[in-house]
Design an enzyme around this catalytic site. Structure first.
Site, short mmCIF file in Angstrom:
data_model
loop_
_atom_site.label_atom_id
_atom_site.label_comp_id
_atom_site.label_asym_id
_atom_site.label_seq_id
_atom_site.Cartn_x
_atom_site.Cartn_y
_atom_site.Cartn_z
N GLY A 27 8.62 42.50 101.69
CA GLY A 27 7.91 43.11 100.57
C GLY A 27 8.65 44.24 99.87
O GLY A 27 9.86 44.18 99.60
N ILE A 28 7.90 45.29 99.59
CA ILE A 28 8.41 46.42 98.81
C ILE A 28 9.50 47.17 99.58
O ILE A 28 10.49 47.63 99.00
CB ILE A 28 7.23 47.34 98.45
CG1 ILE A 28 6.29 46.59 97.49
CG2 ILE A 28 7.70 48.64 97.83
CD1 ILE A 28 4.86 47.08 97.51
N TYR A 178 -8.57 51.62 105.02
CA TYR A 178 -7.29 51.51 104.31
C TYR A 178 -7.22 52.58 103.21
O TYR A 178 -6.22 53.30 103.09
CB TYR A 178 -7.12 50.12 103.70
CG TYR A 178 -5.85 49.97 102.90
CD1 TYR A 178 -4.60 49.99 103.54
CD2 TYR A 178 -5.86 49.85 101.50
CE1 TYR A 178 -3.41 49.87 102.81
CE2 TYR A 178 -4.68 49.73 100.77
CZ TYR A 178 -3.47 49.75 101.44
OH TYR A 178 -2.29 49.64 100.72
N1 LIG Z 1 1.46 45.13 97.81
C1 LIG Z 1 0.67 45.92 97.11
O1 LIG Z 1 0.06 45.52 96.10
C2 LIG Z 1 0.49 47.34 97.52
C3 LIG Z 1 -0.40 48.12 96.80
C4 LIG Z 1 -0.54 49.45 97.14
C5 LIG Z 1 0.20 50.00 98.17
N2 LIG Z 1 1.05 49.21 98.88
C6 LIG Z 1 1.78 49.85 99.97
O2 LIG Z 1 3.13 49.42 99.97
C7 LIG Z 1 3.67 49.54 101.28
C8 LIG Z 1 4.46 48.29 101.61
O3 LIG Z 1 3.59 47.19 101.68
P1 LIG Z 1 3.97 45.73 101.14
O4 LIG Z 1 3.05 45.42 100.04
O5 LIG Z 1 5.43 45.61 100.95
O6 LIG Z 1 3.48 44.83 102.38
P2 LIG Z 1 4.29 44.03 103.49
O7 LIG Z 1 5.20 43.04 102.86
O8 LIG Z 1 3.27 43.53 104.44
O9 LIG Z 1 5.18 45.15 104.15
C9 LIG Z 1 4.66 46.07 105.05
C10 LIG Z 1 5.74 46.41 106.02
O10 LIG Z 1 5.22 47.35 106.97
C11 LIG Z 1 5.61 46.91 108.25
N3 LIG Z 1 4.74 47.41 109.30
C12 LIG Z 1 3.43 47.16 109.50
N4 LIG Z 1 3.01 47.76 110.63
C13 LIG Z 1 4.08 48.40 111.15
C14 LIG Z 1 4.30 49.17 112.31
N5 LIG Z 1 3.33 49.38 113.20
N6 LIG Z 1 5.52 49.68 112.53
C15 LIG Z 1 6.53 49.45 111.66
N7 LIG Z 1 6.39 48.71 110.56
C16 LIG Z 1 5.18 48.18 110.31
C17 LIG Z 1 5.56 45.39 108.15
O11 LIG Z 1 6.25 44.82 109.24
P3 LIG Z 1 6.11 43.23 109.60
O12 LIG Z 1 7.06 42.58 108.64
O13 LIG Z 1 6.53 43.18 111.01
O14 LIG Z 1 4.67 42.87 109.36
C18 LIG Z 1 6.22 45.19 106.81
O15 LIG Z 1 7.62 45.24 106.92
C19 LIG Z 1 2.48 49.81 102.20
O16 LIG Z 1 2.45 51.17 102.54
C20 LIG Z 1 1.27 49.46 101.35
O17 LIG Z 1 0.12 50.19 101.70
C21 LIG Z 1 1.21 47.91 98.59
#
Ligand SMILES: NC(=O)c1ccc[n+]([C@@H]2O[C@H](COP(=O)([O-])OP(=O)(O)OC[C@H]3O[C@@H](n4cnc5c(N)ncnc54)[C@H](OP(=O)(O)O)[C@@H]3O)[C@@H](O)[C@H]2O)c1
Length: 299
Positions: A27-28, A178
Site C-alpha cells: 500500500g501507501i 479506528y
Molecule cells: N487506504 C486508505 O484509504 C487510508 C485512508 C486513511 C488512512 N490510511 C492510513 O494509511 C496507512 C497505511 O495503510 P494502507 O492503506 O497502505 O494499508 P495497507 O496496505 O494494509 O498497509 C498497512 C501496512 O501496515 C502494516 N501493519 C499492520 N499491522 C502491523 C504491525 N502490527 N506491525 C507492523 N506493521 C503492521 C501492514 O503489514 P502487512 O502487510 O503484514 O499486513 C501493511 O504493510 C495506515 O496508517 C492507514 O490508517 C489509509
C-alpha cells in the site's frame, strides 16, 4: 502553508539521507518507500512479515536499480519487537533523517496486542509512540530530521475515551476504535512537536493522510473495499501527502497534508483540515501521559 499543487517531481533529492517507513510491505508505505529510495535515500522497511517485506524490497529495486533498501522485522503490536527493531537499527546506523509512522490496521474484529492493548490503538498509536521514543536519540543527533505520522479523514469521528482506552467497559465498536486511533496520531503529532519546539530540538514533526486510497487496509470492511474500486486513488497518489510532509522544505511543525480534491479524498497533496479535538492541547497531554504509562517509554 505553500502551493496547492505538488508532485513527485517537486520532491528534493534524498541522497545520503536515511529513512524508516513502517508498514512498507504494501500500500501507501510501499509507495512511500519506493519514492524515497528512488530519490536516493537509504530506506529501511519496517515490516511484520519478512517475506512480504522482501518482495516489497525486490519491487523497489526493480523500479529503481541500485536503490538502497533494507528489510527489518517490526511488529508494532508487540513492544518487545518495537524495542528490538530500534536497538538493532541504532546499532547499525549513525543517522536517521526520516521516520515515517505509516503502518496501520483498520476496523478489524476485537483483538489485543501482545501487551494487552486494543489492537487498533495499540498498533496505530502505541506501537509508533514507543518506536519514536526509542529512536529519538538518533533523530535528535541528525540535523534536519523529521517524523511523519500518517492519520486519516477518520480522525474527524475520533473521540478518545481515556478512561476505557482498551474497550474493557464498552461494547466494542471497531469503527470508532479506528477513528480514535487516527485522532491519537494527530494528538501525538501535536504534543511531540510541542516538546521538540520547547527544547529547540530535532526532529520536526508533521502529519499526513492519504484520502481514500485503494489498499489492503479495507480488507475487513467489504463495503469500503468495493466502493474504493470506484472512489479510491492508487497507492502512489495516496503516498504523496506523506512524501510532502516528509520532504517539502517549506513544511512547518504540525503541518498536516492530505489530498486537495473534493472532501480531501483524492488529488495532489495540500494543507488538510483537522478537527477541533485534534487541536486540544489538554487531550494531547493526557494521551502522552497515558502512552508513557502503558508503553513504559518516557520521553
Ligand atoms: N487506504 C486508505 O484509504 C487510508 C485512508 C486513511 C488512512 N490510511 C492510513 O494509511 C496507512 C497505511 O495503510 P494502507 O492503506 O497502505 O494499508 P495497507 O496496505 O494494509 O498497509 C498497512 C501496512 O501496515 C502494516 N501493519 C499492520 N499491522 C502491523 C504491525 N502490527 N506491525 C507492523 N506493521 C503492521 C501492514 O503489514 P502487512 O502487510 O503484514 O499486513 C501493511 O504493510 C495506515 O496508517 C492507514 O490508517 C489509509
Amino acid at each position: 502553508m505553500q502551493a496547492a499543487s505538488w508532485s513527485i517531481e517537486d520532491m528534493p533529492a534524498q541522497d545520503g539521507r536515511v529513512a524508516i517507513v513502517t508498514g512498507a510491505s504494501s500500500g501507501i508505505g510501499l509507495e512511500t518507500a519506493r519514492a524515497l529510495a528512488g530519490k536516493g535515500a537509504g530506506v529501511t522497511l519496517g515490516v511484520r512479515d519478512r517475506e512480504k517485506g522482501n518482495r516489497a524490497a525486490d519491487a523497489i529495486r526493480a523500479s529503481h536499480p541500485g536503490a538502497q533498501v533494507a528489510v527489518q522485522h517490526l511488529d508494532l503490536a508487540d513492544l518487545a519487537s518495537v524495542r528490538a527493531f530500534a536497538d538493532t537499527f541504532q546499532g547499525e546506523h549513525r543517522r536517521l533523517d526520516l521516520l515515517i509512522n505509516n503502518a496501520g490496521v483498520m476496523m478489524c474484529p476485537f483483538a489485543t496486542t501482545r501487551d494487552g492493548f486494543e489492537i487498533q490503538f495499540g498498533t496505530n498509536h502505541l506501537g509508533h509512540f514507543a518506536l519514536t521514543g526509542h529512536l529519538l536519540p538518533l533523530l535528535r543527533a541528525t540535523g534536519d530530521s523529521r517524523v511523519v505520522n500518517v492519520s486519516s479523514l477518520a480522525h474527524w469521528r475520533g473521540n478518545l475515551d481515556f478512561d476505557d482506552i482498551n474497550w474493557q467497559r464498552r461494547a466494542y465498536d471497531s469503527s470508532q476504535a479506528y477513528c480514535d486511533s487516527k485522532l491519537a496520531n494527530l494528538l501525538f503529532t501535536l504534543q511531540l512537536a510541542q516538546k521538540m519546539e520547547a527544547s529547540g530540538d530535532n526532529p520536526m514533526v508533521t502529519a499526513a493522510h492519504p484520502g481514500w486510497t485503494r489498499t489492503d487496509l479495507q480488507r475487513h470492511v467489504w463495503k469500503y473495499r468495493f466502493l474504493g474500486l470506484f472512489m479510491g486513488q492508487d497507492s502512489a497518489m495516496g503516498a504523496l501527502p506523506t512524501l510532502r510532509a516528509a520532504t517539502d522544505p517549506d513544511a512547518l511543525p504540525v503541518d498536516y497534508y492530505g489530498p486537495s480534491g473534493k472532501k480531501e479524498m483524492r488529488g495532489p497533496p495540500a494543507a488538510a483540515g483537522r478537527s477541533e479535538r485534534a487541536r486540544e492541547r489538554s487531550a494531547a497531554e493526557t494521551l502522552w501521559r497515558l502512552s508513557e504509562e502503558l508503553t513504559g517509554v518516557s520521553y
